[in-house]
Design a protein around this motif. Structure first.
Motif, PDB file in Angstrom:
ATOM      1  N   ASP A  35       0.838  -1.214   0.000  1.00  0.00           N
ATOM      2  CA  ASP A  35       0.000   0.000   0.000  1.00  0.00           C
ATOM      3  C   ASP A  35       0.865   1.254   0.000  1.00  0.00           C
ATOM      4  O   ASP A  35       0.539   2.229  -0.667  1.00  0.00           O
ATOM      5  CB  ASP A  35      -0.874   0.040   1.276  1.00  0.00           C
ATOM      6  CG  ASP A  35      -2.108  -0.848   1.147  1.00  0.00           C
ATOM      7  OD1 ASP A  35      -2.461  -1.178   0.001  1.00  0.00           O
ATOM      8  OD2 ASP A  35      -2.696  -1.196   2.187  1.00  0.00           O
ATOM      9  N   HIS A  36       1.942   1.244   0.783  1.00  0.00           N
ATOM     10  CA  HIS A  36       2.636   2.496   1.060  1.00  0.00           C
ATOM     11  C   HIS A  36       3.998   2.679   0.387  1.00  0.00           C
ATOM     12  O   HIS A  36       4.383   3.811   0.099  1.00  0.00           O
ATOM     13  CB  HIS A  36       2.754   2.697   2.568  1.00  0.00           C
ATOM     14  CG  HIS A  36       1.400   2.739   3.222  1.00  0.00           C
ATOM     15  ND1 HIS A  36       0.508   3.755   2.988  1.00  0.00           N
ATOM     16  CD2 HIS A  36       0.758   1.865   4.031  1.00  0.00           C
ATOM     17  CE1 HIS A  36      -0.616   3.517   3.644  1.00  0.00           C
ATOM     18  NE2 HIS A  36      -0.489   2.369   4.290  1.00  0.00           N
ATOM     19  N   ASP A  40       4.694   6.302  -0.828  1.00  0.00           N
ATOM     20  CA  ASP A  40       5.476   7.104   0.128  1.00  0.00           C
ATOM     21  C   ASP A  40       6.970   6.836   0.049  1.00  0.00           C
ATOM     22  O   ASP A  40       7.753   7.596   0.609  1.00  0.00           O
ATOM     23  CB  ASP A  40       4.999   6.805   1.556  1.00  0.00           C
ATOM     24  CG  ASP A  40       3.503   7.020   1.701  1.00  0.00           C
ATOM     25  OD1 ASP A  40       3.072   8.166   1.569  1.00  0.00           O
ATOM     26  OD2 ASP A  40       2.774   6.039   1.896  1.00  0.00           O
TER      27      ASP A  40
END
Ligand SMILES: [Zn+2]
Length: 275
Positions: A35-36, A40
Motif C-alpha cells: 500500500d505504502h 510514500d
C-alpha cells in the motif's frame, strides 16, 4: 536440524495452524508495504489512501478487519477491496506448505522469504506497473548471502549462485537496451514519442534477484519460461482485444509476475522435487 522435533499427526496439524496464522500476519505486513512503499517510498503508519486518515490497528490487517466488520474506512467509508484478504490467505497457505515440504529449517526460512518477496513484488507490479529498487536491492543482498551460505540449496556452489545473479541481470539488461532501441525506432517511424518500453529497469534488477535464487543454469530456464508465459498471455490478450476491436500495439503488461512465475517453476521443481 529437522523442523519436526516431535512426531505425530497431532503435532503436524497444530504446527500447520501455527504457520498458517504466522503466514497470514506476514501477508498483512506485505499488504501494508504494497500500500505504502510505491506511494510514500518509505514505511509509514498505515493510512486510508482515499482520505489519508490513519487506520486504527483493527483495520491494518485484511482478515481481522472482515471478522470485526471494519472493511471500510471509519472516516470516509472507502472500501479496501479483496486484495488484503487474498494476499493474507496466499501468504498463510505458503507458510503452511513451506513447513510441510521443507526438509530443514534453513530451506523453510529461505523458501518462505523468497515467496514473500515474490508476493510483494507481484502485488506492486500488478497495481502500479512498478518494481521498486528499494525492494529488489535489499532482496538481492539477502538472496546472495543466503545463496552463498547454502541455505537456498546446499548442493549448489558459490559459482552457480554468483553466475546466476550475473546472468539474470545481464540477459534482461540486454533485452531492456533492445527495448529502448526498438521504441526509439518506432517513435521515429511514427513521428511521435513512444513512452512504453517492453522491459523496465525494475525487471532487470528482479532478474538479478531471480538468478541469485535459482543459480546458473536454472536462471536461463526461469527467464525463458517467464518471457514465454508473458508472450502467450500478451498474444491471448491481443486476440481478445482485436475481437472486441480495441487494438493497441503498445499495451503495457507488467513483466514482473511472469518472470516470478518462471522463477517459481524452476525453484519449486529443483528445491522440492516432490512438489
Ligand atoms: Zn478514508
Amino acid at each position: 536440524m529437522h523442523l519436526c522435533l516431535f512426531s505425530g499427526a497431532m503435532y503436524n496439524a497444530y504446527m500447520i495452524i501455527v504457520f498458517l496464522i504466522c503466514g497470514i500476519l506476514v501477508g498483512g505486513v506485505i499488504n501494508i508495504l504494497a500500500d505504502h512503499l510505491p506511494v510514500d517510498r518509505s514505511i509509514v503508519h498505515p493510512y486510508c489512501p482515499a482520505c489519508t486518515a490513519p487506520r486504527p490497528v483493527l483495520e491494518w490487517f485484511g482478515i481481522p478487519s472482515v471478522l470485526f466488520k471494519r472493511t471500510e474506512c471509519s472516516y470516509c467509508g472507502a472500501g479496501r477491496g479483496l486484495r488484503p484478504i487474498i494476499v493474507e490467505l496466499v501468504s498463510g497457505a505458503a507458510a503452511a506448505a513451506a513447513f510441510l515440504f521443507s526438509p530443514d529449517v534453513f530451506t523453510f526460512l529461505s523458501a518462505y522469504l523468497i515467496f514473500s518477496i515474490f508476493l510483494l513484488i507481484t502485488v506492486i507490479d500488478l497495481e502500479h506497473r512498478l518494481i521498486l529498487h528499494m525492494v529488489t536491492g535489499p532482496s538481492a543482498i539477502l538472496m546472495a548471502v543466503m545463496g552463498l551460505l547454502g541455505w537456498i540449496d546446499p548442493d549448489r556452489g558459490v559459482l552457480s549462485t554468483l553466475l546466476g545473479g550475473m546472468a539474470g541481470f545481464g540477459s534482461v539488461y540486454l533485452l531492456y537496451l533492445l527495448g529502448i532501441v526498438f521504441s526509439r525506432a518506432m517513435a521515429k517511424k511514427q513521428g511521435a514519442e513512444v513512452e512504453e518500453v517492453a522491459f523496465g529497469f525494475g525487471d532487470v534488477t528482479l532478474s538479478g534477484v531471480i538468478g541469485l535464487i535459482v543459480g546458473f543454469p536454472g536462471v536461463v530456464v526461469a527467464i525463458f519460461f517467464g518471457i514465454m508465459a508473458a508472450g502467450i498471455f500478451s498474444l491471448g490478450y491481443l486476440v481478445l482485444m482485436m475481437l472486441r476491436r480495441r487494438y493497441n500495439a503498445f499495451m503495457p503488461i507488467p513483466y514482473g509476475p511472469f518472470l516470478i512465475l518462471g522463477a517459481l517453476f524452476v525453484y519449486l521443481r529443483w528445491i522440492f522435487p516432490g512438489f
